[in-house]
Design an enzyme around this catalytic site. Structure first.
Site, PDB file in Angstrom:
ATOM      1  N   TYR A 142      -0.558   0.582  -5.113  1.00  0.00           N
ATOM      2  CA  TYR A 142      -1.733   0.587  -5.993  1.00  0.00           C
ATOM      3  C   TYR A 142      -1.387  -0.245  -7.221  1.00  0.00           C
ATOM      4  O   TYR A 142      -0.570   0.160  -8.042  1.00  0.00           O
ATOM      5  CB  TYR A 142      -2.027   2.030  -6.373  1.00  0.00           C
ATOM      6  N   LYS A 167      -4.178  -1.700  -2.834  1.00  0.00           N
ATOM      7  CA  LYS A 167      -5.322  -1.313  -3.662  1.00  0.00           C
ATOM      8  C   LYS A 167      -5.165  -1.927  -5.048  1.00  0.00           C
ATOM      9  O   LYS A 167      -4.119  -1.764  -5.689  1.00  0.00           O
ATOM     10  CB  LYS A 167      -5.384   0.207  -3.777  1.00  0.00           C
TER      11      LYS A 167
HETATM   12  O1  LIG Z   1     -11.901   3.831  -8.173  1.00  0.00           O
HETATM   13  C1  LIG Z   1     -11.409   4.477  -8.989  1.00  0.00           C
HETATM   14  C2  LIG Z   1     -10.995   5.860  -9.037  1.00  0.00           C
HETATM   15  C3  LIG Z   1     -10.180   6.281  -7.921  1.00  0.00           C
HETATM   16  C4  LIG Z   1      -8.738   5.954  -8.074  1.00  0.00           C
HETATM   17  O2  LIG Z   1      -8.364   4.835  -7.980  1.00  0.00           O
HETATM   18  C5  LIG Z   1      -7.786   7.051  -8.305  1.00  0.00           C
HETATM   19  O3  LIG Z   1      -8.219   8.191  -8.375  1.00  0.00           O
HETATM   20  O4  LIG Z   1      -6.569   6.763  -8.384  1.00  0.00           O
END
Ligand SMILES: O=CCCC(=O)C(=O)O
Length: 310
Positions: A142, A167
């Site tokens: 992420y 992500k």
């Molecule tokens: O899209 C955004 C919120 C979700 C997210 O990325 C998270 O909860 O880590």
């Protein structure tokens, strides 16, 4: 039995849901409320659910609480959609959470940025490599805060068998295009911005269509309506929902650190579906910001109803 990676990757092509983690007034997990929350979210037909991530306040959970959240979600969702778990911290801590998520039945893990430390690109790749080597689950790095990658580093991540997607929560479209080019499209890229809907069209322009919707957790009808409009190319409804709901929501989120999560819980509470408070260092939304959010939800719902009768 966790999903095989190709099945998991195939499922990550739609609207991705991020449940909150409900807490009682005592501060303990509220698992019955968590199950109700999961049911509410499943009604909007997400492609997958990502529990105990940012929206689920991963950083404030103990390993034991995290395990309870994962096991409860896996049992409750019962295979309807993939359940992925947020993991993170330093490498060894992230490995512990990953192993626990696998034992809890998760189908994959979203690896939140390493805690506090920022090393060279080679160190960041090694961090994710060691986490991936500790599991057979699908692993999704992420990109945000302490985990900003070079395109060459992502190309190295793409060579790791367990890494199934990437992500992006950083929002640099040019960097993402370079990542896509250098990794030769080998890795599924996800739009993971805090208010992903405001970026949906920009990311789609470089071939990134799946996104994580925080809104799905508290206003599922609005989230589903926007995604369906986005998928069918209905610019009018997209623009209306951006104007009436998403852009002012993003502006409200930018007013206070932690509102990316606190407003989600405020949205639930406003609508009589409270999931309790956020844990420190986050703080609950202020009364005036709650009132603003209530108005935005009303505007978003009105926009959907108007479109439905048009
Ligand atoms: O899209 C955004 C919120 C979700 C997210 O990325 C998270 O909860 O880590």
């Amino acid at each position: 039995m966790a999903l095989a990676h190709p099945q998991l990757t195939d499922s990550l092509t739609g609207l991705l849901g991020f449940p909150v983690t409900p807490f009682r007034e005592s501060g303990e997990l509220d698992l019955p409320r968590f199950e109700e929350h999961l049911t509410e979210m499943l009604e909007a037909k997400p492609a997958a659910l990502f529990v105990a991530c940012g929206t689920g306040e991963f950083a404030s959970l103990t390993l034991a609480e995290h395990r309870q959240i994962v096991q409860t979600a896996v049992a409750h969702v019962d295979g309807a959609v993939p359940v992925l778990a947020g993991v993170g911290g330093g490498t060894q801590v992230a490995v512990e959470f990953t192993r626990s998520a696998e034992q809890g039945g998760a189908d994959g893990v979203l690896v939140l940025p390493p805690y506090l430390q920022v090393g060279p690109p080679s160190g960041l790749v090694e961090h994710y490599r060691q986490i991936a080597s500790a599991t057979s689950l699908g692993v999704i790095p992420y990109q945000r805060s302490t985990a900003i990658f070079t395109p060459e580093s992502v190309a190295k991540l793409a060579e790791i068998e367990q890494v199934v997607a990437f992500k992006d929560g950083h929002g640099d479209i040019e960097l993402l295009q370079r990542i896509r080019t250098v990794s030769d499209g080998k890795l599924l890229l996800l739009n993971g911005m805090p208010t992903a809907e405001t970026f949906a069209r920009a990311y789609a322009a470089i071939g990134v269509r799946a996104y994580s919707s925080a809104t799905l957790a508290f206003a599922p009808k609005i989230a589903r309506a926007f995604f369906d409009a986005f998928e069918r190319g209905d610019d009018v409804l997209q623009q209306t929902l951006l104007r009436e709901f998403y852009v002012p929501l993003a502006q409200l989120r930018h007013t206070t650190n932690g509102y990316a999560v606190a407003l989600v819980k405020a949205g639930l509470d406003i609508q009589g579906r409270s999931a309790g408070s956020v844990r420190p260092p986050l703080m609950d939304a202020s009364p005036e910001h709650r009132a603003e959010l209530a108005t935005l939800i009303e505007q978003g719902m009105a926009a959907i109803e108007t479109a439905a009768v048009a």
